[in-house]
Structure formats: C-alpha cells, structure tokens
Design an enzyme around this catalytic site. Sequence first.
Site, PDB file in Angstrom:
ATOM      1  N   GLU A  25       0.841  -1.200   0.000  1.00 33.04           N
ATOM      2  CA  GLU A  25       0.000   0.000   0.000  1.00 33.04           C
ATOM      3  C   GLU A  25       0.876   1.250   0.000  1.00 33.04           C
ATOM      4  O   GLU A  25       2.050   1.205   0.411  1.00 33.04           O
ATOM      5  CB  GLU A  25      -0.866  -0.044   1.275  1.00 33.04           C
ATOM      6  N   ASN A 172     -12.327  -1.128  -0.687  1.00 33.42           N
ATOM      7  CA  ASN A 172     -11.606  -1.774   0.417  1.00 33.42           C
ATOM      8  C   ASN A 172     -12.241  -1.389   1.746  1.00 33.42           C
ATOM      9  O   ASN A 172     -12.521  -0.203   1.975  1.00 33.42           O
ATOM     10  CB  ASN A 172     -10.141  -1.306   0.424  1.00 33.42           C
ATOM     11  N   GLU A 173     -12.473  -2.347   2.582  1.00 27.37           N
ATOM     12  CA  GLU A 173     -13.019  -2.089   3.923  1.00 27.37           C
ATOM     13  C   GLU A 173     -14.114  -1.031   3.845  1.00 27.37           C
ATOM     14  O   GLU A 173     -14.072  -0.018   4.567  1.00 27.37           O
ATOM     15  CB  GLU A 173     -11.906  -1.709   4.915  1.00 27.37           C
ATOM     16  N   TYR A 239      -6.506  -9.284  11.290  1.00 29.18           N
ATOM     17  CA  TYR A 239      -5.190  -8.989  11.861  1.00 29.18           C
ATOM     18  C   TYR A 239      -5.075  -9.625  13.239  1.00 29.18           C
ATOM     19  O   TYR A 239      -6.029  -9.610  14.018  1.00 29.18           O
ATOM     20  CB  TYR A 239      -4.984  -7.472  11.972  1.00 29.18           C
ATOM     21  N   GLU A 295      -5.888  -9.277   3.438  1.00 25.53           N
ATOM     22  CA  GLU A 295      -5.069  -8.623   4.474  1.00 25.53           C
ATOM     23  C   GLU A 295      -5.035  -9.543   5.672  1.00 25.53           C
ATOM     24  O   GLU A 295      -6.082  -9.837   6.260  1.00 25.53           O
ATOM     25  CB  GLU A 295      -5.644  -7.248   4.859  1.00 25.53           C
ATOM     26  N   GLN A 344       2.283  -6.228   5.385  1.00 31.59           N
ATOM     27  CA  GLN A 344       2.446  -5.868   3.998  1.00 31.59           C
ATOM     28  C   GLN A 344       3.862  -6.222   3.564  1.00 31.59           C
ATOM     29  O   GLN A 344       4.716  -6.451   4.412  1.00 31.59           O
ATOM     30  CB  GLN A 344       2.183  -4.395   3.802  1.00 31.59           C
TER      31      GLN A 344
HETATM   32  O1  AHR Z   1      -2.786  -2.714   6.280  1.00 34.44           O
HETATM   33  C1  AHR Z   1      -3.079  -1.527   6.949  1.00 34.44           C
HETATM   34  C2  AHR Z   1      -4.542  -1.153   6.878  1.00 34.44           C
HETATM   35  O2  AHR Z   1      -5.295  -2.098   7.564  1.00 34.44           O
HETATM   36  C3  AHR Z   1      -5.168  -1.139   5.506  1.00 34.44           C
HETATM   37  O3  AHR Z   1      -4.958   0.063   4.843  1.00 34.44           O
HETATM   38  C4  AHR Z   1      -6.617  -1.311   5.798  1.00 34.44           C
HETATM   39  O4  AHR Z   1      -7.317  -1.942   4.747  1.00 34.44           O
HETATM   40  C5  AHR Z   1      -6.617  -2.119   7.082  1.00 34.44           C
HETATM   41  O5  AHR Z   1      -7.455  -1.585   8.034  1.00 34.44           O
END
Ligand code: AHR
Length: 500
Positions: A25, A172-173, A239, A295, A344
């Site tokens: 990103e 995205n999101e 995450y 992600e 990432q």
């Molecule tokens: O990877 C960091 C961020 O995490 C991304 O921009 C977003 O899609 C997610 O919340």
Amino acid sequence: MKKLVINTSDAKSVINKNIYGHFSEHLGRCIYGGLYVGEGSDIPNKAGMRAAAVDALRHIRAPVLRWPGGCFADEYHWMDGIGPAGARKRMVNTHWGGVTEDNSFGTHEFMELCEQIGCEPYVNGNLGSGTVREMSEWVEYMTGDGLSPMSELRKQNGRADPWKLKYFCVGNENWGCGGNMRPEFYADQYRRYQTYLRSYGGNKIYKIACGANSFDYDWTDKVMANATRYMDAISLHYYTVPFDWRDKGSATDFGEDAYYMTLQKGLRMEELISRHLGVMDKYDQEHRVGVIVDEWGAWYNVEPGTNPGFLYQQNTMRDAVLAALTFDIFNAHADRVVMANIAQTVNVLQSVILTEGDKTILTPTYHVFDLYKEHQDATAVSHWIESDEVGAGDAKVPRLSATASIKGGTLTATITNTSATENASIDCELIGVGKALPPENICGKVLMGAINAMNDFDSPDKVTIKSLEGIEATSVGAGNCANIRFTLPACSVAAISLKL
Ligand code: AHR
C-alpha cells in the site's frame, strides 16, 4: 515421540499459489523508499524498483501483489498517477502519516514492478470516494485493446500494449475507511460499479467484492444475499493483535505469555474461514465464489521513535511461527481459499522485507514463505498429526501443525513446533510409499530461534534457513509404509522434501 501420518494417495485440493500472495500500500515506507526508490537513486534499482527487494520476491516466487491499498485505495484517483512524473499531482496521504504523496509511483510503475517480480497484479479500485466512470476507465486504461479514449491515453503515456489484469476488487473495507457503508448499501454499490468493469479482448476481469472485517458474519451474509451472482470472490481481513488495539504490544520485547497469546489469536483464522464459508454456503451451494484473505498478519505497536502512521514493526520467530500456522489453515481450506495477501510486503506490519537506506534485510516471515513455496500449485494430501497443547496461562495452542502436498513426484511436508522451549521428535509414516526412501531422496530445512529472535540491519542473517540434520529413513514397516524420523527444535518451522 509424536506421530505424523501422511497419506500420499489421498489427494485433496490443489493449493492455489496465490495463497502465498502479498499486499503493498501507499503507506509509510512500503512503496516509497521500500519497493520503489526512483530511477535517480544510488540504491541499486531497475526502472526505480529496489533490485534487492525484487530479487527476494522472485526467489520466493511471489505469485500476486495487491495495490494501491488498503484504506489508501478508496482515496486514490488513478489519473493523478499517470503521465510525466514531474507533472503529476501532489497530495497529502491523509490516512497514513499525513505525508506528501507525489504520485511518482502509479499504474505504469506498479505494472512494471509486477513484471519484474514475475507476479500477477491485483488492483483495488476506489469505491469510497471515486466514481463509477473513474473505476470503469481505469480498467479500460489498463486492459483496453481496441480504439478507445483510455487505451489512446495509455499509448500516449508510453505503453502501447494493454496489460493483462485479472484480479480487481471493488473498494476496500467499505464498512470502515472505505465509506462506512452498511452491507446492503455496499452490495448495491458493488452491483452498480462492477457492471462497468469490462473485459476487453482476451482479458477477463475476476471480480472481487469487499468482504468482512474479522468476525462480522452479518456483512458476509448481507453482501452475499444481495450480490453473489455478480462476484467471483469475496475478501476477508483479519489482523492478529496480541493485546488490544490501544496497546497492541511490542513486536520484539515480549515473553512466552504474549508469544502464545499471539499464536492463539492467529489460530482464530480457522474459525473465521469456516464460519464465513458456512454463511456463504447459504447463497452459493456450488462453491463458485472464492474467499480471498487479502489482508492478514500480526499488528503490533510501531517501533519506538517511528512515525505512528507508518506502521513500521520488527519481525521475529513469533511471526514466522504465526505465518506457518496461518498457511496451514489456508492450505487446509485450499478448495475455497483462492488467494491471501500478507500485510504488507516491505516495512509495514508483518513484512517479509525491511529496508534502511540502501540496506535490505529478510525477516523470519520471509523465510517461511521460502520454506512453503513448494506448496504453490501442489496437490494437498491428507495428513494427521498427534499433538497435545503447549502454552502459558490461558493461552494454549497445538504443539504441532503441518501441511503436506505433492508436486512433480516430490512430497513436501512443512511442520511447525510451536513450543517455545521443547524440541519435538517426530515419527512420520508415509502411507502409499511402499519402499524405504534412500537418503539422497530426502532433504530437510529448518528455521529456528528463540521466540523473539530476529534479523536487523547489523545482523541480517541471525535467523535464516539451515539444513535439518539427522533425518533417519527407516525401512518399510509392517503397514508397508516408508517412515522417517526427525527432531524439530523448539520454536521452529521445517520443510522436508521427499522424492517419491
Ligand atoms: O494494512 C493496513 C490497513 O489495515 C489497511 O490500509 C486497511 O485496509 C486495514 O485496516
């Protein structure tokens, strides 16, 4: 001694190589200063791409790269990033660190990067703040092959032939940074935007809908209820945060409790995938729609003294073990998980590469991608592993985890020992291999270290892949199976390849 049984004649799904994909990103030093240093840089580069990073990604056969975000995607206006570099618009990256984005890395540069790596591009479109026309024209710009305004513009900018682009995600999101939408509203917007993502010439766009945040099954339910027939896949983001979002814990300074807690939380990926798939089954009984975990990874506090908006964190053996456990989950669901992208690639969150000026180092997580690369496009075969639990306090995880697959007559077994302190002796029985394997057909590699062992710019090779010594091939046993025995060090990930 723990038992691992692999049935080489019980073939499961092919493991899509894209499970080993990446995400980059416009965030912190992932693109600028990380992957992209610019043509004028003293850092060795080809057309501005950091040569050491490209080589490293080629080595692990990175199959696919997602770009430009993330949250950045829904603020990105692709036309700002084409044309003569000096004339490109400058803007503030409001999401990430408030720094100036000069748009010197745009569509042409991204496609160049993918070509150098030898991977497929995966582009994430702007639904949150972009128009239908803008998204439609981006696809036309990249893939239009006939006479059209956007293919003419592309030619004027120096690229005569269209690129091949398969993967495209609509927003995205969008439940959060991508517009704070409700799932019903997103589903309608998705239906509208995807209508105008045309497939030009021989290029066919594989359409991806924005999926849920972690445990939000309602999002999956409503988006699938309203838009299943318009999508090829739906995404999922998860995450692993050891503590809570306000204080996520240090990437390097942690004890066994945080180690096991991180792994335990990471293992929730299994529950997430199973339950989202269960919801999808209501609307897609044929399992036509794939899941893309675009992600995933560990998210800790940023390294002290660094810009909080840059999400720069170090990477240890804890992350390596987390990556291995996550891959085992994806591989076990290879019939429906068609892609995953670690967050990432460089200098952001659970990176595979870290850079500092002209220095480029590989993280323990990178080496797990290396150990697992033979699973790419291999056929998974069934296995069973005898495993009790290890842990600290309430945080308990299975001691062992594995994946087995076959490609071109070679069986690859990757096995992880999660115990922070105890080695594990493994007796592995290979059903369907009716002969003892000669030692020259067996090769073992291992990544190991203390739970917080890491590579840094002064010691870049502290944690690297070594040969796994002492693998014993025993003769064909009573069940007419070949056996091998080996010992996995504490906190380690191993890959054993057996030429059958
Ligand atoms: O990877 C960091 C961020 O995490 C991304 O921009 C977003 O899609 C997610 O919340």
